[in-house]
Write an enzyme that holds these catalytic residues in place. Structure first.
Site, PDB file in Angstrom:
ATOM      1  N   HIS A  20     -40.301 -11.817   9.107  1.00  0.00           N
ATOM      2  CA  HIS A  20     -40.875 -11.038  10.189  1.00  0.00           C
ATOM      3  C   HIS A  20     -39.781 -10.338  10.977  1.00  0.00           C
ATOM      4  CE1 HIS A  20     -43.181  -9.963  13.724  1.00  0.00           C
ATOM      5  NE2 HIS A  20     -42.287 -10.580  14.458  1.00  0.00           N
TER       6      HIS A  20
ATOM      7  N   ARG B 287     -44.722  -6.916   3.441  1.00  0.00           N
ATOM      8  CA  ARG B 287     -43.458  -7.111   4.164  1.00  0.00           C
ATOM      9  C   ARG B 287     -42.501  -7.874   3.254  1.00  0.00           C
ATOM     10  NH1 ARG B 287     -44.110 -11.372   8.637  1.00  0.00           N
ATOM     11  NH2 ARG B 287     -43.086 -12.624   7.050  1.00  0.00           N
TER      12      ARG B 287
ATOM     13  N   TYR C  56     -43.307 -20.085   4.331  1.00  0.00           N
ATOM     14  CA  TYR C  56     -44.747 -19.812   4.263  1.00  0.00           C
ATOM     15  C   TYR C  56     -45.185 -18.728   3.270  1.00  0.00           C
ATOM     16  CZ  TYR C  56     -43.289 -16.164   7.509  1.00  0.00           C
ATOM     17  OH  TYR C  56     -42.651 -15.111   8.078  1.00  0.00           O
TER      18      TYR C  56
HETATM   19  C1  LIG Z   1     -50.033 -10.704  22.602  1.00  0.00           C
HETATM   20  C2  LIG Z   1     -48.972 -11.188  21.693  1.00  0.00           C
HETATM   21  N1  LIG Z   1     -49.080 -12.390  21.109  1.00  0.00           N
HETATM   22  C3  LIG Z   1     -48.120 -12.850  20.300  1.00  0.00           C
HETATM   23  C4  LIG Z   1     -47.003 -12.119  20.042  1.00  0.00           C
HETATM   24  C5  LIG Z   1     -45.897 -12.650  19.126  1.00  0.00           C
HETATM   25  N2  LIG Z   1     -45.835 -11.857  17.894  1.00  0.00           N
HETATM   26  C6  LIG Z   1     -44.940 -10.864  17.737  1.00  0.00           C
HETATM   27  S1  LIG Z   1     -45.152 -10.038  16.317  1.00  0.00           S
HETATM   28  C7  LIG Z   1     -46.461 -11.007  15.878  1.00  0.00           C
HETATM   29  C8  LIG Z   1     -47.172 -10.759  14.592  1.00  0.00           C
HETATM   30  C9  LIG Z   1     -47.692  -9.372  14.457  1.00  0.00           C
HETATM   31  O1  LIG Z   1     -48.242  -9.208  13.192  1.00  0.00           O
HETATM   32  P1  LIG Z   1     -48.807  -7.817  12.682  1.00  0.00           P
HETATM   33  O2  LIG Z   1     -49.680  -7.232  13.729  1.00  0.00           O
HETATM   34  O3  LIG Z   1     -49.403  -8.033  11.353  1.00  0.00           O
HETATM   35  O4  LIG Z   1     -47.525  -6.874  12.586  1.00  0.00           O
HETATM   36  P2  LIG Z   1     -46.279  -6.987  11.608  1.00  0.00           P
HETATM   37  O5  LIG Z   1     -45.207  -7.745  12.337  1.00  0.00           O
HETATM   38  O6  LIG Z   1     -46.730  -7.657  10.369  1.00  0.00           O
HETATM   39  O7  LIG Z   1     -45.844  -5.572  11.375  1.00  0.00           O
HETATM   40  C10 LIG Z   1     -46.699 -11.979  16.839  1.00  0.00           C
HETATM   41  C11 LIG Z   1     -47.738 -13.014  16.755  1.00  0.00           C
HETATM   42  C12 LIG Z   1     -46.900 -10.870  20.678  1.00  0.00           C
HETATM   43  N3  LIG Z   1     -45.842 -10.087  20.508  1.00  0.00           N
HETATM   44  N4  LIG Z   1     -47.890 -10.431  21.493  1.00  0.00           N
END
Ligand SMILES: Cc1ncc(C[n+]2csc(CCOP(=O)(O)OP(=O)(O)O)c2C)c(N)n1
Ligand SMILES: Cc1ncc(C[n+]2csc(CCOP(=O)(O)OP(=O)(O)O)c2C)c(N)n1
Ligand SMILES: [Mg+2]
Ligand SMILES: [Mg+2]
Lengths: 325, 371, 325, 371
Positions: free
Chosen positions: D262, D258, D271
């Site tokens: 985020h 990425r 971080y």
């Molecule tokens: C159940 C839940 N917990 C926490 C969140 C908050 N949150 C949104 S995106 C994210 C990280 C997701 O990471 P990843 O699966 O690696 O996807 P990326 O954003 O890197 O594409 C979090 C913790 C959420 N959306 N749903």
């Protein structure tokens, strides 16, 4: 005393607690180096090390499940759920385990822990970054539910929650994180759980509220005074479970006219319990219907959230309706 | 099927020089514990059929897994059991009377009659964690407790036991993952007994056994013959050693078979092919260990007869004591929800105490809050 | 017409539905060869094959999650959760997904499905085989909640639920599975959702109830008549969401005295909503406090469950209290 | 790290004779889609910084994973996307205007302005399933949808996409397990982009990468270079083929990075070590594919300039159209909770319509229930 925002008071509360007691630790998603998505845990990893403040894998079930294990084995976990909307994967751990452990083990095992989580609307978060789920938890025997509405209470109630021998769900009104400021004492102090806060005295109409609805109600109460000379007694419930029921009934009897305000949907919402307590215990004092001003019985919308959320005007309408009844 | 650790051969022999690290007394204690479990099963079945208790969980077939695992744990370790782990409790000296109090849900039950039978909870002489009905929730608890032990620099190990069905639960996924990331001192013991109630293993997972699931978490794993007490003991011992050295968790799959229904309410003939029972009957774990003892000169028919009589009598008298014990007091409905009884619950209690008094029902205890 | 128990009516309902529509399928833990732990699905795998009635792995999250996927892609899943107490691992799928899918996708994706689950006490099931969680679900916008109390309604409401375009939580009072018998029409028929059932007419006191509390209330009402000549209007709510609110208010106005009965804990329970509706909409008709007769605000006990559960005597006390007020 | 499938070398070359199965137009369509994604990113960032939209999700660095995977799917297949899958939507012809309507949450948004930006939902020209915020919940949905397709004998395949963080979710565990047991036609695509918000992979799991997690479910898996469009395309194609033949699901891990925060609310400098960005900058997936096209004679600076201008203009005009579109009508708060609006919700709607009228706020649409 320092003047701080509500989120700063939470941060200060966490630091104060962790300085005073080595067994307290904070964890959850992104609470470490990032300091939490709202910066509630900013600086904690630096000050207390990554064994006492750290990120977890993306599993609310794991966060709450392991917190229970820590709590029963001598630690005092303060777990963060990033948004209250994401607490549901941990619902089983909260409802079946944390809330029932003391009871089912005859008091042999207990789970003194705090679950902090931001809740509520007002940040254009749509369906999944806006919800107010307090009724689910207040209905669950064995859980305490606390919601502050001022920086002072945020720190004081948080410290009381961390010292409490039972699991506490500490819901933070994210709409107020930076919207309210106030004096916050330095160091340790607590605000007792299960105590009401009288926000404003009045003889005409009693209004119950909590969290982000408190300033909305205050505004409406001021308008009621100004425009119609209606004196509102405004009560901030602050601890939803266990509720100071006597205090609630006392406040209702003082005016005989009641409005209950919350953001969550109306049907089976927390306001229903307040209405029911009144209908059961002091209906004979009531001079008007018990009005609820709440979110609608729909999921939380995004673009139109300002129409969804109760505002001062809707509260004022309700005040007038019960006053004029 | 993956390679499976076996130590005791069907005829009771072990490799020459094999040392399980148990004294003769220790070996006999293992055997006696397995017989205690059998007696517990037998008596509970009778009690249930007679309507004197509501429910029980049979353990026939899996005694060696339970006792072998328990034998690898110290008294200072914690056990997070499933509802089928009678043997672990008995091995560590939890008294049959205390267990029977739970089966009858009476006033002496450590859970105060609030749980169904077989949902034990003890802190002495070993932490035998409060059993929950929801499957898999206790796995993350063990991990959190282990984190606490580790943070304080203790060498305590936390054993968590669950079934094949339990591997599909949420708690398995989050517990395994957190434990591995944290290198927590946990031993995950999956008792693969062939069925989750009526669901056979091939409908539970498409993986080849359950141990391999550890790969998803970067965790070491082992598959052992669950009907071989020493095999289980050895794998758990190795895992606890690693855990004590700070090397993190292990998943152990013990392959065994549930020689009966899921519970006293279940009729396995609806879904378990008879041949399976026949096949596993031949692998009986108690019989296998008996043969080992016999070869070692620790067993003869007199030993057997005495032990059988003693264990049955012990369980029987435990049941009799428990059955005679009073029901819990009314106040147990209202206490322990919170550390202190809050106003609304207190009022509900007072309402009930009053109601019961008005009705003239004395049976339900004093009906007063302990202060 | 055939005389059957409630569980037989459920079984008959499932068979009737599956015969009439190939897209309907049943799955869950132990619903296949074993026929379900209460035998609700007995004979289904034999008649319809194991592609339409089958066991799943031990994951409620998986059961409900996959049911949603099936529903949006043309099937009509009827998923079983073995005990309502074990629905919580699926809470996120139910509350965040099934209930919100239509809304969040603007109606492009929908989840017409039924979740069947036995609920309630009376079988010495203790904490985890006795709970009544209806309030959690009735508070969740986007879910329908149905609870039958007779064999006739069990089949008719089940068939209506399966035909319904929205997700329906169908809660079966397990205490009544074999305790009640009644006439059940053969073949297809439906009982409309969101309709009340008047169990007994009366002018003195209105009693709302549902599920396993209905026979308890009937007994109390008969005693009230016999002992005190009090005429009770007994209303079986049967669909808790969407509730026929007008019908509820109408019934309250008819007597001016109200009792609400359920097994679940009182605080924020479903009864609170009924009280609140009355306090909000027809308080001026009330001649007595609105009384709730409910389970206590504790987890569900085992040995003492008969003291925990509302019985006819407790209901009768409440009837007399509101009558004599 | 596990072996990783790579097809396009850093310099753009492929093995002699490698055939990706795409026409020249198809290849250019892939490239153009990646540029569209970049334009989308760019414009949304500007709009967000100007306060005209609330939020967006940047995609820089992962374009090849999205487009490569999408290119392996038929229009009759279903895509269960994550919030970061702009490229899959654009590849299959979902119009930027429709996507922008969502970013602005306006009346033309297919989700009727109810969701946050980037939570798309489409059924045409491909099923691009309604995005949910809770992580991982959509995995079992894909499995259920796949079961339905399979039961009806269709050859539809269901692709479900999620992040490295998503593997820790409940839906991963239950979705993978059910899919494997049912041999459901699903392709699980894990986009390992290094972080879950701020949580790096080694705090997410102790396993060596994410593909290996398939072992727990007895499911085949592959690890591919996620910055290599052909590698992703090939792995997904193989998986869809297997799925269409009834051979069940596959887990594919696409290793990528990425290249930013985020979301527009995130500051990764808190971080992510700067070196990581530098290292991955060199592996830019669009650049890599550009070199391939150049070697193949399909690219020159004119092509580039034209495409960049066109794609930016396309997205820009989409944004302008969306920004000018009305907000959703008030009735959208109340509709679609159920198929029919029940009494209590209708009354709440009427209350609001009346209130808004009394206040003289006209802006919020008609305020009438569609019948
Ligand atoms: C159940 C839940 N917990 C926490 C969140 C908050 N949150 C949104 S995106 C994210 C990280 C997701 O990471 P990843 O699966 O690696 O996807 P990326 O954003 O890197 O594409 C979090 C913790 C959420 N959306 N749903
Ligand atoms: C969350 C949850 N779902 C369903 C049940 C009902 N249930 C009780 S035991 C059991 C099977 C457990 O099988 P397994 O894990 O293999 O353990 P075993 O009984 O074979 O020892 C089920 C489905 C439950 N207790 N908890
Ligand atoms: Mg099993
Ligand atoms: Mg990621």
């Amino acid at each position: 005393m320092a003047n701080m925002t509500l989120i700063q008071a939470v941060n200060d509360g966490l630091k104060t607690a962790m300085r005073g007691d080595e067994s307290i630790l904070c964890f959850g998603e992104d609470v470490g180096p990032k300091g939490g998505v709202f910066l509630a845990t900013e600086g904690l990893t630096t000050e207390f090390g990554k064994e006492r403040c750290f990120d977890t894998p993306l599993s609310e079930d794991g966060i709450i499940g392991t917190a229970i294990g820590m709590a029963m084995n001598g630690l005092r976990p303060v777990a963060e759920i990033q948004f209250q909307d994401f607490i549901f994967p941990a619902f089983d751990q909260i409802v079946s385990e944390a809330a029932k452990l003391r009871y089912r083990s005859g008091g042999q095992y207990t789970a003194p822990m705090v679950i902090r989580t931001p809740y509520g609307g007002g940040i254009r978060g749509g369906l999944y970054h806006s919800q107010s789920g307090e009724a689910y938890f207040a209905h669950t025997a064995g859980l305490k539910v606390v919601i502050p509405s001022t920086p002072h209470d945020a720190k004081g109630l948080l410290l009381a929650s961390i010292q409490d021998p039972d699991p506490v769900l500490f819901m933070e009104p994210k709409a107020l994180y930076r919207a309210v400021k106030g004096e916050v004492p330095e160091g340790e102090y607590t605000v007792d759980l299960s105590t009401l806060r009288t926000v404003r005295e009045g003889r005409d109409v009693t209004i119950y509220c909590y969290g982000a609805m408190v300033p909305v109600v205050e505004k409406a109460a001021a308008q009621a005074k100004e425009q119609r000379d209606i004196d509102c007694l405004v009560v901030d419930l602050r601890t939803l479970m266990p509720l100071d029921e006597e205090g609630v009934l006392e406040a209702a009897k003082q005016t005989g006219r009641v409005v209950v305000v919350h953001e969550a949907p109306r049907f089976c919402g927390y306001g229903a319990e307040i209405s029911a307590l009144i209908a059961e215990n002091c209906i004979e004092y009531m001079e008007a219907p018990v009005k609820r001003v709440t979110g609608f019985d729909t999921p939380f919308p995004n673009t139109l959230e300002h129409h969804y959320l109760p505002d001062d005007r809707r509260v004022l309408d309700a005040i007038e309706a019960v006053y004029d009844f | 099927m993956t390679d499976m650790l076996t130590v005791i051969r069907p005829d009771g022999a072990t490799k020459k020089g094999y040392d399980a690290g148990l004294s003769d007394d220790g070996l006999l204690h293992c055997y006696r514990t397995m017989l205690l479990v059998r007696s517990f099963d037998e008596i509970c079945l009778k009690l249930q059929r007679a309507g004197r208790i509501g429910f029980s969980i049979p353990n026939r077939g899996i005694e060696a897994t339970q006792v072998g695992a328990a034998s690898a744990m110290r008294k200072t370790d914690w056990i997070f059991p499933s509802y089928r782990d009678f043997g672990m409790a008995l091995y560590h000296g939890i008294s049959p009377v205390d267990m029977m109090h739970n089966m009858f849900g009476n006033a002496e039950d450590s859970a105060k009659g609030r749980q169904m039978p077989v949902h034990f909870s003890f802190t002495e002489p070993i932490h035998f964690y409060s059993i929950s009905s929801p499957i898999g929730t206790h796995l993350p608890h063990a991990v959190g407790a282990a984190y606490a032990s580790k943070l304080r620099g203790e060498d305590t190990v936390h054993l968590v036991s669950f079934g094949d069905g339990g591997t599909s639960s949420l708690g398995f996924h989050s517990g395994m993952n957190f434990a591995a990331v944290w290198k927590a001192p946990v031993v995950f013991l999956c008792q693969n007994n062939g069925y989750a109630i009526s669901c056979p293993s091939d409908e539970q997972t498409a993986s080849d056994g359950y141990a391999v699931k550890a790969e998803a978490y970067g965790m070491p794993h082992a598959t052992v013959d669950g009907n071989d007490l020493f095999a289980v003991r050895q794998a758990v011992s190795e895992a606890t050693e690693r855990a004590r050295k700070g090397e993190g968790p292990t998943l152990i799959e013990a392959v065994t078979f549930r020689m009966g229904g899921h519970s006293t309410s279940d009729d396995p003939s609806r879904y378990v092919p008879k041949e399976l029972f026949d096949e596993w009957e031949k692998k009986d774990p108690v019989e296998r260990f008996r043969r080992f003892l016999e070869k070692k000169g620790l067993w003869n028919q007199t030993v057997e007869d005495t032990m059988r009589k003693e264990t049955l009598a012990e369980i029987d008298s435990a049941a009799k004591i428990a059955e005679k014990t009073d029901k819990p007091g009314l106040e147990t409905i209202f206490s322990d929800v919170f550390a202190e009884v809050p106003g609304h619950i207190r009022r509900q209690g007072e309402f009930l105490f009053d109601l019961v008094k008005r009705r003239g029902e004395a049976s339900a205890g004093g009906g007063e809050f302990p202060l």
